[in-house]
Design a protein around this motif. Sequence first.
Motif, PDB file in Angstrom:
ATOM      1  N   ASN A 197      -7.261  -1.853   3.040  1.00  0.00           N
ATOM      2  CA  ASN A 197      -7.874  -1.584   1.727  1.00  0.00           C
ATOM      3  C   ASN A 197      -7.021  -2.102   0.583  1.00  0.00           C
ATOM      4  N   ASN A 198      -5.949  -2.772   0.933  1.00  0.00           N
ATOM      5  CA  ASN A 198      -4.995  -3.265  -0.058  1.00  0.00           C
ATOM      6  C   ASN A 198      -5.230  -4.757  -0.296  1.00  0.00           C
ATOM      7  N   PRO A 251       0.820  -1.215   0.000  1.00  0.00           N
ATOM      8  CA  PRO A 251       0.000   0.000   0.000  1.00  0.00           C
ATOM      9  C   PRO A 251       0.852   1.262   0.000  1.00  0.00           C
ATOM     10  N   GLU A 290      -3.228   5.208   1.852  1.00  0.00           N
ATOM     11  CA  GLU A 290      -3.806   3.892   1.591  1.00  0.00           C
ATOM     12  C   GLU A 290      -3.511   2.983   2.789  1.00  0.00           C
TER      13      GLU A 290
END
Length: 244
Positions: A206-207, A196, A202
């Motif tokens: 969410n990666n 990320p 990030e």
Amino acid sequence: MNIFKFKKKQEYSARDILRQLNKCAKDFTFPMLDNGYVYPVTSKLTAYRDDKRWALIIEVVGFSYRGGGHNGITNALHVFGNCINTEPGMANANFLYITGNSPDIPTFDEEYMESLNPNAKTMTLREKEIPVNHNRDFYLKKGIELKEENKIFIWEFLRGLVPERNHDFFATEKEIRERVPADLPRIMELTEWNHPDCAASELPGNNETFKQIARVLETGQTKHYKPSNAPNNHWKNWPDGGAL
């Protein structure tokens, strides 16, 4: 007679893992490969688990010009898990210093401690003497663009040692087991993955990489790691690393 078999309760979840990684990212203790103070060189990710415990170690080898010379060359172990003996993320005890001068002459310039000493022929890596390469073509052939015509900077030199010297850059099993329980099985090891962009906010949660790794840790099944995004942890993908 009870004919039903009850599945052993899993003591942690992928959500728990990602929650910890996200908190560390927000606290700036999750690896940021474009850390403005550190030139990235190479990295490695290793995961460990059983039904009660999990651990994840991300090693980031790099050069910090604030440390300078050999003091600036470290393998920074970012350690996560529910069975570790430090706070998750970074800790001072998790910096490994792995290089040193040979007995004959300093490896680096003594004024700024940021480039090769033109007279240095060897240095030590893990207490083994290795040659110091001053051949500029060697670096160029490896895709390493040298910043100045009359110097080879420390991070350029270190990148020239990859991947042949990765084994010495990375933590030994003893160093790992000082941080991860000796009886905790290793389930996954990666030297390439999609990391990320923490500087762009990030989060690991969410990666794709870390969502899948969390699922592997939760289930114990490596089939859940099937990335669709190209690896990006190579130093060339993080040009802002060390740029401050």
